[in-house]
Design an enzyme around this catalytic site. Structure first.
Site, PDB file in Angstrom:
ATOM      1  N   SER A 142       0.794  -1.234   0.000  1.00 29.25           N
ATOM      2  CA  SER A 142       0.000   0.000   0.000  1.00 29.25           C
ATOM      3  C   SER A 142       0.830   1.291   0.000  1.00 29.25           C
ATOM      4  O   SER A 142       0.501   2.219  -0.762  1.00 29.25           O
ATOM      5  CB  SER A 142      -0.974   0.004   1.189  1.00 29.25           C
ATOM      6  OG  SER A 142      -1.886  -1.029   1.017  1.00 29.25           O
ATOM      7  N   LYS A 193     -11.105  -4.868  10.533  1.00 27.26           N
ATOM      8  CA  LYS A 193     -12.151  -4.469   9.584  1.00 27.26           C
ATOM      9  C   LYS A 193     -13.551  -4.474  10.223  1.00 27.26           C
ATOM     10  O   LYS A 193     -14.414  -3.700   9.828  1.00 27.26           O
ATOM     11  CB  LYS A 193     -12.142  -5.387   8.361  1.00 27.26           C
ATOM     12  CG  LYS A 193     -11.040  -5.047   7.369  1.00 27.26           C
ATOM     13  CD  LYS A 193     -11.163  -5.879   6.107  1.00 27.26           C
ATOM     14  CE  LYS A 193     -10.157  -5.434   5.070  1.00 27.26           C
ATOM     15  NZ  LYS A 193     -10.300  -6.121   3.784  1.00 27.26           N
ATOM     16  N   ASP A 200     -13.660  -2.343  -0.920  1.00 28.27           N
ATOM     17  CA  ASP A 200     -13.487  -3.710  -1.454  1.00 28.27           C
ATOM     18  C   ASP A 200     -14.738  -4.103  -2.236  1.00 28.27           C
ATOM     19  O   ASP A 200     -14.656  -4.795  -3.250  1.00 28.27           O
ATOM     20  CB  ASP A 200     -13.307  -4.721  -0.311  1.00 28.27           C
ATOM     21  CG  ASP A 200     -11.893  -4.714   0.263  1.00 28.27           C
ATOM     22  OD1 ASP A 200     -10.964  -4.293  -0.442  1.00 28.27           O
ATOM     23  OD2 ASP A 200     -11.728  -5.134   1.432  1.00 28.27           O
ATOM     24  N   LEU A 212      -9.254 -13.905  -5.433  1.00 32.20           N
ATOM     25  CA  LEU A 212      -8.937 -12.609  -4.825  1.00 32.20           C
ATOM     26  C   LEU A 212      -7.432 -12.415  -4.610  1.00 32.20           C
ATOM     27  O   LEU A 212      -6.958 -11.286  -4.453  1.00 32.20           O
ATOM     28  CB  LEU A 212      -9.656 -12.477  -3.471  1.00 32.20           C
ATOM     29  CG  LEU A 212     -10.893 -11.585  -3.444  1.00 32.20           C
ATOM     30  CD1 LEU A 212     -11.903 -12.032  -4.455  1.00 32.20           C
ATOM     31  CD2 LEU A 212     -11.522 -11.571  -2.064  1.00 32.20           C
ATOM     32  N   TYR A 262      -3.617 -11.805  -5.299  1.00 31.94           N
ATOM     33  CA  TYR A 262      -2.926 -11.091  -6.380  1.00 31.94           C
ATOM     34  C   TYR A 262      -1.434 -11.386  -6.411  1.00 31.94           C
ATOM     35  O   TYR A 262      -0.730 -10.927  -7.303  1.00 31.94           O
ATOM     36  CB  TYR A 262      -3.172  -9.571  -6.284  1.00 31.94           C
ATOM     37  CG  TYR A 262      -2.952  -9.014  -4.898  1.00 31.94           C
ATOM     38  CD1 TYR A 262      -4.018  -8.887  -4.010  1.00 31.94           C
ATOM     39  CD2 TYR A 262      -1.696  -8.642  -4.473  1.00 31.94           C
ATOM     40  CE1 TYR A 262      -3.828  -8.399  -2.736  1.00 31.94           C
ATOM     41  CE2 TYR A 262      -1.495  -8.152  -3.193  1.00 31.94           C
ATOM     42  CZ  TYR A 262      -2.566  -8.028  -2.332  1.00 31.94           C
ATOM     43  OH  TYR A 262      -2.371  -7.558  -1.064  1.00 31.94           O
TER      44      TYR A 262
HETATM   45  P1  NAP Z   1      -9.627 -13.487   6.518  1.00 31.01           P
HETATM   46  O1  NAP Z   1     -10.564 -12.479   7.061  1.00 31.01           O
HETATM   47  O2  NAP Z   1      -8.555 -14.054   7.401  1.00 31.01           O
HETATM   48  O3  NAP Z   1     -10.517 -14.682   5.910  1.00 31.01           O
HETATM   49  C1  NAP Z   1      -9.925 -15.799   5.292  1.00 31.01           C
HETATM   50  C2  NAP Z   1     -10.948 -16.902   5.111  1.00 31.01           C
HETATM   51  O4  NAP Z   1     -10.273 -18.046   4.571  1.00 31.01           O
HETATM   52  C3  NAP Z   1     -11.599 -17.370   6.416  1.00 31.01           C
HETATM   53  O5  NAP Z   1     -12.870 -17.883   6.157  1.00 31.01           O
HETATM   54  C4  NAP Z   1     -10.636 -18.473   6.842  1.00 31.01           C
HETATM   55  O6  NAP Z   1     -11.194 -19.400   7.729  1.00 31.01           O
HETATM   56  C5  NAP Z   1     -10.387 -19.131   5.494  1.00 31.01           C
HETATM   57  N1  NAP Z   1      -9.161 -19.932   5.535  1.00 31.01           N
HETATM   58  C6  NAP Z   1      -7.923 -19.507   5.908  1.00 31.01           C
HETATM   59  N2  NAP Z   1      -7.054 -20.537   5.824  1.00 31.01           N
HETATM   60  C7  NAP Z   1      -7.768 -21.617   5.409  1.00 31.01           C
HETATM   61  C8  NAP Z   1      -7.424 -22.972   5.148  1.00 31.01           C
HETATM   62  N3  NAP Z   1      -6.179 -23.434   5.301  1.00 31.01           N
HETATM   63  N4  NAP Z   1      -8.410 -23.802   4.748  1.00 31.01           N
HETATM   64  C9  NAP Z   1      -9.670 -23.351   4.599  1.00 31.01           C
HETATM   65  N5  NAP Z   1     -10.069 -22.090   4.820  1.00 31.01           N
HETATM   66  C10 NAP Z   1      -9.104 -21.220   5.223  1.00 31.01           C
HETATM   67  O7  NAP Z   1      -8.850 -12.908   5.248  1.00 31.01           O
HETATM   68  P2  NAP Z   1      -9.456 -11.909   4.148  1.00 31.01           P
HETATM   69  O8  NAP Z   1      -9.149 -10.512   4.498  1.00 31.01           O
HETATM   70  O9  NAP Z   1     -10.862 -12.304   3.918  1.00 31.01           O
HETATM   71  O10 NAP Z   1      -8.540 -12.272   2.877  1.00 31.01           O
HETATM   72  C11 NAP Z   1      -8.725 -13.482   2.162  1.00 31.01           C
HETATM   73  C12 NAP Z   1      -7.876 -13.446   0.892  1.00 31.01           C
HETATM   74  O11 NAP Z   1      -8.356 -12.398   0.038  1.00 31.01           O
HETATM   75  C13 NAP Z   1      -6.397 -13.143   1.137  1.00 31.01           C
HETATM   76  O12 NAP Z   1      -5.627 -13.916   0.247  1.00 31.01           O
HETATM   77  C14 NAP Z   1      -6.271 -11.671   0.803  1.00 31.01           C
HETATM   78  O13 NAP Z   1      -4.974 -11.323   0.345  1.00 31.01           O
HETATM   79  C15 NAP Z   1      -7.273 -11.559  -0.343  1.00 31.01           C
HETATM   80  N6  NAP Z   1      -7.804 -10.186  -0.507  1.00 31.01           N
HETATM   81  C16 NAP Z   1      -7.616  -9.594  -1.705  1.00 31.01           C
HETATM   82  C17 NAP Z   1      -8.114  -8.332  -1.920  1.00 31.01           C
HETATM   83  C18 NAP Z   1      -7.885  -7.678  -3.257  1.00 31.01           C
HETATM   84  O14 NAP Z   1      -8.071  -6.448  -3.347  1.00 31.01           O
HETATM   85  N7  NAP Z   1      -7.575  -8.427  -4.283  1.00 31.01           N
HETATM   86  C19 NAP Z   1      -8.819  -7.646  -0.905  1.00 31.01           C
HETATM   87  C20 NAP Z   1      -9.009  -8.300   0.318  1.00 31.01           C
HETATM   88  C21 NAP Z   1      -8.473  -9.580   0.510  1.00 31.01           C
HETATM   89  P3  NAP Z   1     -10.728 -19.333   9.282  1.00 31.01           P
HETATM   90  O15 NAP Z   1     -11.315 -18.063   9.840  1.00 31.01           O
HETATM   91  O16 NAP Z   1     -11.256 -20.594   9.841  1.00 31.01           O
HETATM   92  O17 NAP Z   1      -9.211 -19.258   9.268  1.00 31.01           O
END
Ligand code: NAP
Length: 282
Positions: free
Chosen positions: A20, A71, A107, A226, A228
């Site tokens: 960022s 968040k 987002d 999602l 990148y």
């Molecule tokens: P988060 O709040 O930590 O949520 C991640 C989700 O994935 C939760 O449901 C988590 O379950 C699950 N998960 C994690 N490890 C897992 C595993 N080994 N097996 C199965 N499920 C698993 O994270 P987030 O902010 O939502 O981000 C998720 C992804 O989106 C990341 O890769 C992030 O970089 C990407 N992202 C991209 C953008 C973009 O602009 N492109 C924006 C936001 C996020 P648990 O809670 O049980 O761990």
């Protein structure tokens, strides 16, 4: 150039290395605006986040991005929410308006805008079903965006209680919830879109894949990951091998950042420059 100096930044915990600052600093330069974008780690269950918000309230900081784990926890500390933040029940951008602290969620429009750019046929209204993998913060924005666009939602999460919480908070009474395993995913049936909102496949573990090796991807589905970094994940490789249309989260990342910068500065953000910064970083 105006004399105004924009003091911006990112809060979360831990913050580690973030793209960022480079993204926003390059954009500010091209916009001919003075400013800086810092990292403000705020440990959970301390007064750090509240102190930081006080600095925005007093005008010392002009705006903040918010990431994991704040968040949702930041919601009660704000004065008002923009409609996207209310719809997602999560905030990724904070700014000040008339001495009030406002929370927004870029987002949500960032995802929808890039989804439609990547797969224009999905922008045409219609009754369609989507399978969302994961039920964390990003899944909230994705589900709120797709729900508002009329999609029928199917959520696959490893913790059913997390999916249930998301569905309750977003009032998705007609959504289905399934386990994130081969049996659960195959039970969802035919879908027009699959969105990966888990970190499975993200650097430094690019060998991971949320989709089980034993299960073919549904015929005709578009795949949006999602993640990148890397630019092509295992899931996207699998989609390409199956002849499916696929896109990474790079466009969403740039769009949500550009929209945040526009909230803070009131000026159009240079998306091409921001894309270039991302490409140079990966
Ligand atoms: P988060 O709040 O930590 O949520 C991640 C989700 O994935 C939760 O449901 C988590 O379950 C699950 N998960 C994690 N490890 C897992 C595993 N080994 N097996 C199965 N499920 C698993 O994270 P987030 O902010 O939502 O981000 C998720 C992804 O989106 C990341 O890769 C992030 O970089 C990407 N992202 C991209 C953008 C973009 O602009 N492109 C924006 C936001 C996020 P648990 O809670 O049980 O761990």
């Amino acid at each position: 150039m105006t004399d105004k100096v924009f003091h911006l930044g990112l809060t979360g915990f831990p913050l580690g290395h973030s793209l960022s600052p480079a993204l926003h600093t390059a954009a500010l330069q091209v916009m001919r605006l003075k400013g800086e974008y810092g990292l403000y780690p705020a440990a959970p269950e301390t007064a750090d986040l509240q102190c930081l918000l006080g600095r925005v309230r007093q005008g010392e900081l002009d705006g903040l991005n918010v990431t994991i784990p704040h968040k949702q926890t930041v919601l009660p500390l704000l004065d008002a929410l923009e409609p996207a933040a209310r719809a997602a029940g999560a905030v990724n951008v904070i700014f000040r308006r008339d001495h009030l602290l406002i929370g927004d969620n870029t987002d949500l429009p960032g995802f929808l805008s890039d989804l439609h750019q990547q797969f224009p046929h999905l922008a045409v209204p219609g009754q369609r079903k989507v399978l969302v993998l994961g039920a964390g913060g990003a899944a909230r924005a994705v589900c709120a965006a797709l729900h508002s666009a009329g999609w029928q939602l199917c959520l696959a999460a490893r913790r059913p209680e997390q999916a249930a919480g998301l569905m309750a908070d977003l009032r998705l009474s007609s959504a289905e919830s399934l386990p994130l395993d081969a049996a659960g995913l195959s039970a969802c049936g035919s879908v027009a879109l699959i969105v990966n909102a888990t970190p499975l496949g993200m650097a430094p573990n690019p060998q991971n894949n949320p989709w089980p090796a034993s299960l073919p991807l549904p015929a005709g589905a578009c795949i949006y990951d999602l993640i990148y970094n890397p630019s092509v994940t295992r899931l996207l490789q699998q989609a390409q091998q199956a002849g499916l249309s696929a896109a990474s989260g790079a466009g969403m990342l740039v769009e949500q950042a550009a929209l945040a910068l526009e909230r803070w500065t009131g000026r159009p953000a240079p998306r091409q420059v921001m894309k270039q910064v991302l490409n140079n970083w990966r």
